[in-house]
Design a protein around this motif. Sequence first.
Motif, PDB file in Angstrom:
ATOM      1  N   GLU A 402      22.472  53.688 102.192  1.00 17.96           N
ATOM      2  CA  GLU A 402      23.771  53.196 102.668  1.00 17.96           C
ATOM      3  C   GLU A 402      24.921  53.978 102.026  1.00 17.96           C
ATOM      4  O   GLU A 402      25.842  54.450 102.696  1.00 17.96           O
ATOM      5  CB  GLU A 402      23.894  51.703 102.344  1.00 17.96           C
ATOM      6  N   VAL A 405      25.036  57.632 103.319  1.00 17.28           N
ATOM      7  CA  VAL A 405      25.595  57.734 104.673  1.00 17.28           C
ATOM      8  C   VAL A 405      27.111  57.562 104.638  1.00 17.28           C
ATOM      9  O   VAL A 405      27.850  58.317 105.288  1.00 17.28           O
ATOM     10  CB  VAL A 405      24.925  56.699 105.613  1.00 17.28           C
ATOM     11  N   GLN A 406      27.587  56.586 103.857  1.00 11.47           N
ATOM     12  CA  GLN A 406      29.035  56.348 103.811  1.00 11.47           C
ATOM     13  C   GLN A 406      29.776  57.536 103.191  1.00 11.47           C
ATOM     14  O   GLN A 406      30.808  57.981 103.709  1.00 11.47           O
ATOM     15  CB  GLN A 406      29.320  55.060 103.031  1.00 11.47           C
ATOM     16  N   TYR A 409      29.766  60.451 105.663  1.00 13.03           N
ATOM     17  CA  TYR A 409      30.683  60.186 106.778  1.00 13.03           C
ATOM     18  C   TYR A 409      32.126  60.525 106.381  1.00 13.03           C
ATOM     19  O   TYR A 409      32.875  61.133 107.143  1.00 13.03           O
ATOM     20  CB  TYR A 409      30.553  58.718 107.182  1.00 13.03           C
ATOM     21  N   HIS A 410      32.483  60.193 105.151  1.00 12.43           N
ATOM     22  CA  HIS A 410      33.856  60.471 104.670  1.00 12.43           C
ATOM     23  C   HIS A 410      34.069  61.959 104.388  1.00 12.43           C
ATOM     24  O   HIS A 410      35.183  62.467 104.506  1.00 12.43           O
ATOM     25  CB  HIS A 410      34.171  59.620 103.435  1.00 12.43           C
ATOM     26  N   VAL A 444      23.508  54.289 109.347  1.00 14.00           N
ATOM     27  CA  VAL A 444      24.328  54.964 110.364  1.00 14.00           C
ATOM     28  C   VAL A 444      24.808  53.933 111.394  1.00 14.00           C
ATOM     29  O   VAL A 444      25.978  53.922 111.798  1.00 14.00           O
ATOM     30  CB  VAL A 444      23.554  56.120 111.047  1.00 14.00           C
ATOM     31  N   GLU A 446      25.380  50.926 110.972  1.00 10.41           N
ATOM     32  CA  GLU A 446      26.338  49.957 110.383  1.00 10.41           C
ATOM     33  C   GLU A 446      27.706  50.578 110.099  1.00 10.41           C
ATOM     34  O   GLU A 446      28.610  49.903 109.633  1.00 10.41           O
ATOM     35  CB  GLU A 446      25.750  49.351 109.108  1.00 10.41           C
ATOM     36  N   LEU A 447      27.851  51.881 110.342  1.00 14.29           N
ATOM     37  CA  LEU A 447      29.143  52.540 110.065  1.00 14.29           C
ATOM     38  C   LEU A 447      30.264  51.949 110.943  1.00 14.29           C
ATOM     39  O   LEU A 447      30.043  51.656 112.110  1.00 14.29           O
ATOM     40  CB  LEU A 447      29.048  54.046 110.332  1.00 14.29           C
TER      41      LEU A 447
END
Length: 447
Positions: A402, A405-406, A409-410, A444, A446-447
């Motif tokens: 988690e 992925v976060q 993504y940023h 992904v 849950e983004l």
Amino acid sequence: MTDKSKIVVLGAGESGVGAAFLAQQQGYDVFVSDFGAIADHYKQQLIDWNIRFEEKQHTEEEILTAIEVIKSPGIPEKAPIIKKTKEKGIPVISEIEFAGRYTEAKIIGITGSNGKTTTTSLTYHILKDAGLNVGLAGNIGKSFAYQVATEKFDLYVLELSSFMLDDMYRFKVDIAILLNITPDHLDRYDYKMENYAASKFRITQNQTNNDYFIYCADDPETIKVMAGRRIEAQLLPFSIEKKIEPGAYLEQDNIVINTHKQNFQMSITDLALQGKHNIYNSMASGIAAKVLELRNPSIRDSMSNFKNIEHRLESVGKISGISFINDSKATNVNSTWYALESMTTDVILILGGVDKGNDYSMLKDLVKQKVRAIVCLGKDNKRIHDAFEDVVEVIVNTYSAEEAVQVSYHLAKKGDTVLLSPACASFDLFKNYEDRGNQFKQAVREL
């Protein structure tokens, strides 16, 4: 004192439980022993079949009275119980070796450091689509032994790891495919490449001149080993660097396969699997199909409509113009090299896990060209930092899928790809590579 009717199975995973069922069917007294906990569904199967078992221990009095021991591929030779079994002169074999005794089916065996699951799946797909009565087993799908006990296939496509091959002695593969040999699992081979390469070449043992050996003529380790040994089987190499006949090669953008009067051509743009490494995989599968004299239109259709396996360069989707790809099955550096080589955008690369003595230097050029940031996903990321800190400006540590992925993504921009291709085993934070891939996909979503 050994019991002439007793077989012990060490390890109660897919291969062990299948082997136990086949051994019982063949009239043996069977005992299953697992040093760890046995998964509930396997435990239930053993109970239903009335097969004795133990977990979280190895009872030597039980094990050392066997006539033969069938060992899970995951148990190393150095395990104390294996040493004791061999000291007593009890043969230790693989599930594949055992099951092979009880089937007349033709065998296509596929090994290699990288690409074997994809090539096994593709070969099976081509054969099944052509209407052949074919089973899929080995390192993939249902246990080979269980299928031998319960099915009547004419042909099997087996994915064979080096660990499986190590415990195979009389087993014979009719069509052997060796994709490549690159450093992997060297901890199991005294950190000697030649030991690991010799293990891969066990796929050719017992072959005769009626059998076939399909191999990559562009792979230096394979060619090096072949120079020093005699292979009885008919040789069918494949190459994207030079013209080869008989065998397969690339002419302009077409795969050309010629195998003793059998000819096949297909444009690489029509292949379902893209990327240089997948041209090799497709060539290997295509040669096997032509050895079996399958029709060209059928092979072309299968090669163009094949869906790749889960956790191997699997597209998870796009969010805010950022693509997410799950390549959790990349548990060694070479697999990650192939993944990066096939990328056409800038990449945020998620790397890390249990490092098996990785040499990251082969990734440096590709990382320099394509990777904007590395997100480490593992308990100990020091070697990744050391390898890439002079190549990539941003390297971040994370400790869950988690979080990885976060952070990715940023760090990503529109048009980038977030690629989970860890180059490492997963056991520090996850149950296995599937668990790692599934957690990545969930994060992904849950983004």
